[in-house]
Write a protein that holds these residues in place. Structure first.
Motif, PDB file in Angstrom:
ATOM      1  N   ALA A 156       0.808  -1.145  -0.096  1.00  0.00           N
ATOM      2  CA  ALA A 156       0.022  -0.010   0.032  1.00  0.00           C
ATOM      3  C   ALA A 156       0.843   1.169  -0.001  1.00  0.00           C
ATOM      4  CB  ALA A 156      -0.764   0.109   1.164  1.00  0.00           C
ATOM      5  N   THR A 157       1.857   1.333   0.464  1.00  0.00           N
ATOM      6  CA  THR A 157       2.949   2.316   0.495  1.00  0.00           C
ATOM      7  C   THR A 157       3.557   2.424  -0.957  1.00  0.00           C
ATOM      8  OG1 THR A 157       3.787   1.892   2.616  1.00  0.00           O
ATOM      9  CG2 THR A 157       5.055   3.343   1.587  1.00  0.00           C
ATOM     10  N   VAL A 158       3.716   1.298  -1.643  1.00  0.00           N
ATOM     11  CA  VAL A 158       4.105   1.362  -3.247  1.00  0.00           C
ATOM     12  C   VAL A 158       2.923   2.047  -3.863  1.00  0.00           C
ATOM     13  CG1 VAL A 158       4.623  -0.082  -5.150  1.00  0.00           C
ATOM     14  CG2 VAL A 158       5.615  -0.559  -3.252  1.00  0.00           C
ATOM     15  N   ALA A 159       1.563   1.545  -3.545  1.00  0.00           N
ATOM     16  CA  ALA A 159       0.524   2.144  -4.256  1.00  0.00           C
ATOM     17  C   ALA A 159       0.400   3.670  -3.941  1.00  0.00           C
ATOM     18  CB  ALA A 159      -0.556   1.383  -3.979  1.00  0.00           C
ATOM     19  N   SER A 160       0.581   4.218  -2.612  1.00  0.00           N
ATOM     20  CA  SER A 160       0.420   5.645  -2.451  1.00  0.00           C
ATOM     21  C   SER A 160       1.575   6.456  -3.244  1.00  0.00           C
ATOM     22  CB  SER A 160       0.647   5.641  -1.063  1.00  0.00           C
ATOM     23  OG  SER A 160      -0.390   4.861  -0.042  1.00  0.00           O
ATOM     24  N   ALA A 161       2.875   6.043  -3.253  1.00  0.00           N
ATOM     25  CA  ALA A 161       3.731   6.560  -3.958  1.00  0.00           C
ATOM     26  C   ALA A 161       3.486   6.752  -5.349  1.00  0.00           C
ATOM     27  CB  ALA A 161       5.367   6.356  -3.707  1.00  0.00           C
ATOM     28  N   SER A 162       3.157   5.440  -6.054  1.00  0.00           N
ATOM     29  CA  SER A 162       2.693   5.652  -7.249  1.00  0.00           C
ATOM     30  C   SER A 162       1.771   6.500  -7.771  1.00  0.00           C
ATOM     31  CB  SER A 162       2.255   4.342  -7.686  1.00  0.00           C
ATOM     32  OG  SER A 162       3.392   3.145  -7.574  1.00  0.00           O
ATOM     33  N   VAL A 163       0.786   6.657  -6.982  1.00  0.00           N
ATOM     34  CA  VAL A 163      -0.355   7.833  -7.196  1.00  0.00           C
ATOM     35  C   VAL A 163       0.085   9.188  -6.873  1.00  0.00           C
ATOM     36  CG1 VAL A 163      -2.247   8.953  -5.956  1.00  0.00           C
ATOM     37  CG2 VAL A 163      -2.320   6.443  -6.284  1.00  0.00           C
ATOM     38  N   LEU A 164       1.007   9.488  -6.130  1.00  0.00           N
ATOM     39  CA  LEU A 164       1.345  10.851  -6.000  1.00  0.00           C
ATOM     40  C   LEU A 164       2.850  11.132  -7.165  1.00  0.00           C
ATOM     41  CD1 LEU A 164       2.199  10.924  -2.025  1.00  0.00           C
ATOM     42  CD2 LEU A 164       0.248  12.045  -3.499  1.00  0.00           C
ATOM     43  N   PHE A 165       3.473  10.196  -7.393  1.00  0.00           N
ATOM     44  CA  PHE A 165       4.348  10.293  -8.557  1.00  0.00           C
ATOM     45  C   PHE A 165       4.101  10.372  -9.974  1.00  0.00           C
ATOM     46  CE2 PHE A 165       8.036   8.818  -5.255  1.00  0.00           C
ATOM     47  CZ  PHE A 165       8.491  10.316  -5.304  1.00  0.00           C
ATOM     48  N   TYR A 166       2.996   9.180 -10.054  1.00  0.00           N
ATOM     49  CA  TYR A 166       2.837   8.921 -11.621  1.00  0.00           C
ATOM     50  C   TYR A 166       1.289   9.548 -12.089  1.00  0.00           C
ATOM     51  CZ  TYR A 166       7.049   6.238 -10.919  1.00  0.00           C
ATOM     52  OH  TYR A 166       8.219   5.839 -10.842  1.00  0.00           O
ATOM     53  N   THR A 223      10.301   7.092   0.139  1.00  0.00           N
ATOM     54  CA  THR A 223      10.001   6.440  -1.151  1.00  0.00           C
ATOM     55  C   THR A 223      10.777   7.298  -2.207  1.00  0.00           C
ATOM     56  OG1 THR A 223       7.878   7.572  -1.351  1.00  0.00           O
ATOM     57  CG2 THR A 223       7.695   5.296  -0.481  1.00  0.00           C
ATOM     58  N   GLU A 224      11.123   6.696  -3.124  1.00  0.00           N
ATOM     59  CA  GLU A 224      11.725   7.323  -4.494  1.00  0.00           C
ATOM     60  C   GLU A 224      11.359   6.536  -5.662  1.00  0.00           C
ATOM     61  OE1 GLU A 224      15.872   8.754  -3.532  1.00  0.00           O
ATOM     62  OE2 GLU A 224      15.892   6.704  -2.594  1.00  0.00           O
ATOM     63  N   ARG A 225      11.244   7.515  -6.766  1.00  0.00           N
ATOM     64  CA  ARG A 225      10.877   6.791  -8.110  1.00  0.00           C
ATOM     65  C   ARG A 225      12.129   5.705  -8.598  1.00  0.00           C
ATOM     66  NH1 ARG A 225       9.857  12.361  -9.028  1.00  0.00           N
ATOM     67  NH2 ARG A 225       7.666  12.710  -9.910  1.00  0.00           N
ATOM     68  N   ALA A 226      11.564   4.765  -9.154  1.00  0.00           N
ATOM     69  CA  ALA A 226      12.685   3.685  -9.453  1.00  0.00           C
ATOM     70  C   ALA A 226      12.268   3.319 -11.142  1.00  0.00           C
ATOM     71  CB  ALA A 226      12.587   2.737  -8.584  1.00  0.00           C
ATOM     72  N   GLN A 227      13.132   3.383 -11.916  1.00  0.00           N
ATOM     73  CA  GLN A 227      12.809   3.067 -13.332  1.00  0.00           C
ATOM     74  C   GLN A 227      12.683   1.533 -13.680  1.00  0.00           C
ATOM     75  OE1 GLN A 227      11.922   5.437 -15.543  1.00  0.00           O
ATOM     76  NE2 GLN A 227      12.501   7.022 -13.707  1.00  0.00           N
ATOM     77  N   PRO A 228      11.798   1.018 -14.612  1.00  0.00           N
ATOM     78  CA  PRO A 228      10.715   1.959 -14.962  1.00  0.00           C
ATOM     79  C   PRO A 228       9.621   2.054 -14.402  1.00  0.00           C
ATOM     80  CG  PRO A 228      10.690  -0.136 -16.242  1.00  0.00           C
ATOM     81  CD  PRO A 228      11.639  -0.182 -14.835  1.00  0.00           C
ATOM     82  N   ASN A 229       8.799   3.086 -14.103  1.00  0.00           N
ATOM     83  CA  ASN A 229       7.628   3.304 -13.256  1.00  0.00           C
ATOM     84  C   ASN A 229       7.437   2.465 -11.866  1.00  0.00           C
ATOM     85  OD1 ASN A 229       6.862   5.011 -15.530  1.00  0.00           O
ATOM     86  ND2 ASN A 229       6.177   3.106 -16.695  1.00  0.00           N
ATOM     87  N   GLY A 230       8.767   2.398 -11.313  1.00  0.00           N
ATOM     88  CA  GLY A 230       8.732   1.707 -10.147  1.00  0.00           C
ATOM     89  C   GLY A 230       8.834   2.676  -8.886  1.00  0.00           C
ATOM     90  N   ILE A 231       8.899   1.852  -7.609  1.00  0.00           N
ATOM     91  CA  ILE A 231       8.731   2.843  -6.439  1.00  0.00           C
ATOM     92  C   ILE A 231       9.832   1.921  -5.601  1.00  0.00           C
ATOM     93  CG2 ILE A 231       7.659   3.415  -4.411  1.00  0.00           C
ATOM     94  CD1 ILE A 231       6.864   4.988  -6.917  1.00  0.00           C
ATOM     95  N   THR A 232      11.029   2.737  -5.069  1.00  0.00           N
ATOM     96  CA  THR A 232      11.779   2.172  -4.094  1.00  0.00           C
ATOM     97  C   THR A 232      11.407   2.648  -2.684  1.00  0.00           C
ATOM     98  OG1 THR A 232      13.811   1.706  -5.571  1.00  0.00           O
ATOM     99  CG2 THR A 232      14.146   1.802  -3.165  1.00  0.00           C
ATOM    100  N   MET A 233      11.172   1.642  -1.743  1.00  0.00           N
ATOM    101  CA  MET A 233      10.778   1.947  -0.437  1.00  0.00           C
ATOM    102  C   MET A 233      11.830   1.717   0.592  1.00  0.00           C
ATOM    103  SD  MET A 233       7.063   0.201  -0.278  1.00  0.00           S
ATOM    104  CE  MET A 233       7.845  -1.095  -0.340  1.00  0.00           C
TER     105      MET A 233
END
Length: 296
Positions: free
Chosen positions: A83-93, A113-123
């Motif tokens: 759900a943290t990946v999901a949250s950061a994805s909404v904010l970033f992407y 959390t940070e962006r990770a390529q491609p279209n990923g999230i690093t927590m």
């Protein structure tokens, strides 16, 4: 009251795989009671409903620090990776947040959390190394989870209340995925509150079928059962990998690991063990729905 809400499939780049979470954007937490937060999570009926709360009133597009809370259909939990990946994805992407990194303040401390390529999230999460657990103490639960001759060893994480059961190395991925533990019986067998989730894990090799669709070998595979939190089997669980990642890093003497959670939906996680007692978990996501939750 109208609450913006998204459904995101985490730890996958393909819709309808990975682990779905509902992500709610909350401008003013005072307008939502604890009862209402739980009712919304029950209504969504996903393994997790997460609330991103703009406590600093900087806006979801410009802010780089938010409060975060996670709810299963039955209760609030202290940590949830997918759900943290999901949250950061909404904010970033989805909202195109301008920050390089976003910090979520949670019951488990600050989560970066940070962006990770491609279209990923690093927590960046706290690492939760498990300790060896006496099998006799958990014998009733183990009888339901796994045949005794397939148990390699048993470990327990006090900080997360997760029990890790490692299968013997002669087991295959097919043996692993064929397990069908009775989750109601699991709850009846363990009612002390010591265990809130069970991780079953197997060492990955090419010979036992633990490879992804490109042929890359998984270091380990796992499944996670948490009926005590209203989740019979979780599709993909970030927080469980703070335990299993720590265990397999010690066993394999590796700090960089590649893992798969083998639920029906399934998902992949990249794990990087840090020297400061924390761990980076990286996964992709697919935003599949956005809308408005109407609250009277």
């Amino acid at each position: 009251m109208e609450l913006p809400i998204y459904t995101v499939d985490a730890f996958t780049d393909v819709p309808f795989q990975g682990n779905p979470a509902a992500v709610c954007l909350v401008n003013n937490e005072k307008l939502l009671s604890e009862e209402k937060l739980q009712q919304i999570a029950a209504e969504m009926n996903l393994s997790e409903t997460v609330y991103i709360i703009d406590t600093q009133q900087t806006g979801f597009t410009l802010g780089d620090r938010f409060r975060i809370r996670w709810f299963t259909p039955t209760n609030e939990v202290n940590l949830c990776g997918h759900a943290t990946v999901a949250s950061a994805s909404v904010l970033f992407y989805q909202l195109n947040n301008q920050s390089d990194r976003i910090t979520f303040d949670s019951a488990s401390g600050p989560l970066i959390t940070e962006r990770a390529q491609p279209n990923g999230i690093t927590m960046n999460f706290p690492l939760n190394p498990p300790e060896r657990q006496d099998e006799e103490e958990m014998s009733k639960l183990l009888q339901i989870v796994l045949p005794k001759n397939k148990i390699h060893s048993l470990h327990y994480s006090q900080s997360t209340k997760k029990l890790l059961v490692r299968m013997t190395d002669h087991c295959t991925r097919l043996d692993f995925e064929s397990l069908r533990p009775d989750t109601t019986a699991m709850m009846n067998a363990e009612s002390t509150g010591k265990v809130k989730g069970v991780i079953i894990t197997l060492k990955g090799t090419i010979d036992n079928g633990c490879v992804d669709k490109t042929g890359e070998e998984y270091d380990f595979i796992s499944r996670y059962f948490a009926p005590w939190n209203g989740i019979p089997e979780d599709p993909v669980t970030g927080s469980a990998h703070t335990v299993s990642g720590a265990y397999w890093s010690d066993v394999l003497k590796k700090k960089s690991l590649y893992a798969r959670q083998c639920s029906k939906r399934g998902g992949d996680i990249r794990i990087q063990i840090k020297d400061d007692g924390r761990v980076n978990l990286t996964g992709q996501s697919a935003i599949v729905l956005k809308g408005t939750f109407m609250i009277s």
